[in-house]
Design a protein around this motif. Sequence first.
Motif, PDB file in Angstrom:
ATOM      1  N   THR A 183       0.836  -1.192   0.000  1.00 17.03           N
ATOM      2  CA  THR A 183       0.000   0.000   0.000  1.00 17.03           C
ATOM      3  C   THR A 183       0.872   1.244   0.000  1.00 17.03           C
ATOM      4  O   THR A 183       2.077   1.186   0.276  1.00 17.03           O
ATOM      5  CB  THR A 183      -0.921   0.039   1.235  1.00 17.03           C
ATOM      6  N   TYR A 184       0.241   2.367  -0.269  1.00 18.89           N
ATOM      7  CA  TYR A 184       0.941   3.657  -0.244  1.00 18.89           C
ATOM      8  C   TYR A 184       1.514   3.911   1.155  1.00 18.89           C
ATOM      9  O   TYR A 184       2.637   4.392   1.297  1.00 18.89           O
ATOM     10  CB  TYR A 184      -0.034   4.763  -0.627  1.00 18.89           C
ATOM     11  N   VAL A 193       8.673   8.613   5.441  1.00 19.60           N
ATOM     12  CA  VAL A 193       7.953   9.841   5.109  1.00 19.60           C
ATOM     13  C   VAL A 193       6.470   9.643   5.428  1.00 19.60           C
ATOM     14  O   VAL A 193       6.064   8.572   5.879  1.00 19.60           O
ATOM     15  CB  VAL A 193       8.123  10.199   3.613  1.00 19.60           C
ATOM     16  N   THR A 194       5.672  10.675   5.176  1.00 21.25           N
ATOM     17  CA  THR A 194       4.229  10.571   5.378  1.00 21.25           C
ATOM     18  C   THR A 194       3.521  10.827   4.050  1.00 21.25           C
ATOM     19  O   THR A 194       4.104  11.390   3.110  1.00 21.25           O
ATOM     20  CB  THR A 194       3.720  11.590   6.420  1.00 21.25           C
ATOM     21  N   ARG A 195       2.264  10.457   3.974  1.00 19.75           N
ATOM     22  CA  ARG A 195       1.499  10.647   2.748  1.00 19.75           C
ATOM     23  C   ARG A 195       1.274  12.127   2.457  1.00 19.75           C
ATOM     24  O   ARG A 195       0.923  12.500   1.344  1.00 19.75           O
ATOM     25  CB  ARG A 195       0.170   9.889   2.817  1.00 19.75           C
ATOM     26  N   ARG A 196       1.470  12.991   3.436  1.00 12.56           N
ATOM     27  CA  ARG A 196       1.282  14.423   3.229  1.00 12.56           C
ATOM     28  C   ARG A 196       2.524  15.090   2.630  1.00 12.56           C
ATOM     29  O   ARG A 196       2.457  16.230   2.185  1.00 12.56           O
ATOM     30  CB  ARG A 196       0.926  15.101   4.541  1.00 12.56           C
ATOM     31  N   ASP A 197       3.667  14.395   2.638  1.00  8.96           N
ATOM     32  CA  ASP A 197       4.895  14.986   2.099  1.00  8.96           C
ATOM     33  C   ASP A 197       4.804  15.108   0.581  1.00  8.96           C
ATOM     34  O   ASP A 197       4.167  14.287  -0.092  1.00  8.96           O
ATOM     35  CB  ASP A 197       6.114  14.129   2.463  1.00  8.96           C
ATOM     36  N   ILE A 245       5.082   4.683  -4.889  1.00 10.84           N
ATOM     37  CA  ILE A 245       4.713   6.083  -4.667  1.00 10.84           C
ATOM     38  C   ILE A 245       4.722   6.861  -5.971  1.00 10.84           C
ATOM     39  O   ILE A 245       3.817   7.670  -6.239  1.00 10.84           O
ATOM     40  CB  ILE A 245       5.680   6.723  -3.643  1.00 10.84           C
ATOM     41  N   ARG A 246       5.712   6.627  -6.798  1.00 12.95           N
ATOM     42  CA  ARG A 246       5.831   7.357  -8.070  1.00 12.95           C
ATOM     43  C   ARG A 246       4.633   7.082  -8.974  1.00 12.95           C
ATOM     44  O   ARG A 246       4.140   7.978  -9.661  1.00 12.95           O
ATOM     45  CB  ARG A 246       7.125   6.951  -8.770  1.00 12.95           C
ATOM     46  N   ARG A 247       4.147   5.841  -8.942  1.00 12.31           N
ATOM     47  CA  ARG A 247       2.984   5.503  -9.789  1.00 12.31           C
ATOM     48  C   ARG A 247       1.721   6.196  -9.284  1.00 12.31           C
ATOM     49  O   ARG A 247       0.817   6.474 -10.072  1.00 12.31           O
ATOM     50  CB  ARG A 247       2.765   3.990  -9.793  1.00 12.31           C
TER      51      ARG A 247
END
Length: 252
Positions: A183-184, A193-197, A245-247
């Motif tokens: 998952t992301y 890192v966090t999903r907000r970065d 993440i890039r996708r």
Amino acid sequence: MAGNPSHPALPARMEATFSTLLNRLTDCNHQATGFLEQTPLPGWSRRCLFFCLGYVARADGRVTEADIAYAEGLIRALGLSARQRRKAIKQFQDGKTRKSLPHLTGVPIRLFSRLWPKPALTLAVCLCHAAQLKGPPGKPRRYRCEDAIDRLGLPVGVCDDILESYARKVWIRPTDIPAKPETYEDACRILGVTRRDSQATIKRAYRKKVSECHPDKLAQQRLSPRELSLAKEQLLRYQQAWELIRRRQRPL
């Protein structure tokens, strides 16, 4: 103490010097030979260095080729002459015959450790490196290293902080290898890192993680085949996390 508030605080002069030396060790990729090339030792401290190296090397009952190669590497890093090299080898051999350190070991260094802590702390780094040549040190090596550091007039906690630096940057354990990200959130956790970065922030974090597993850096660490395999697996996880993440995000 630097990096570990649970230890009693070092005197201010010693604390500042210790922080500088730990940063220098990190800049040298935790290679004590490179560290010593940048941190010259006074001639009168060398006898103690090689004597204590022999003492630590014999902790497990026998001196290994890695111990000898390390001592030779320090001799080259110090730029010793042929005569000085013979003395260093003799001191190393003397140290490996001792079951305990003589009472007078390190007296000159101990006397000056508070006013001039750099020689004692530099020796501590070299001795801790010797203790962990094959990864996290076992009790015999660690105890002998702590014994030597105590004779230098330093708190034993200095050993803890130096080895903790190796633990964060060098040692690789199977439990450190995360599962393949699904998952992301998994990918963010692997890269720290966090999903907000932003993608730029995440990319910087990814590059930093990858640099820690770069083949050139691993080649300098004399890792065992098993450790190299773990490092490659860890690198693969970073790459998988970044791809996931890039996708999910638009290219910069």
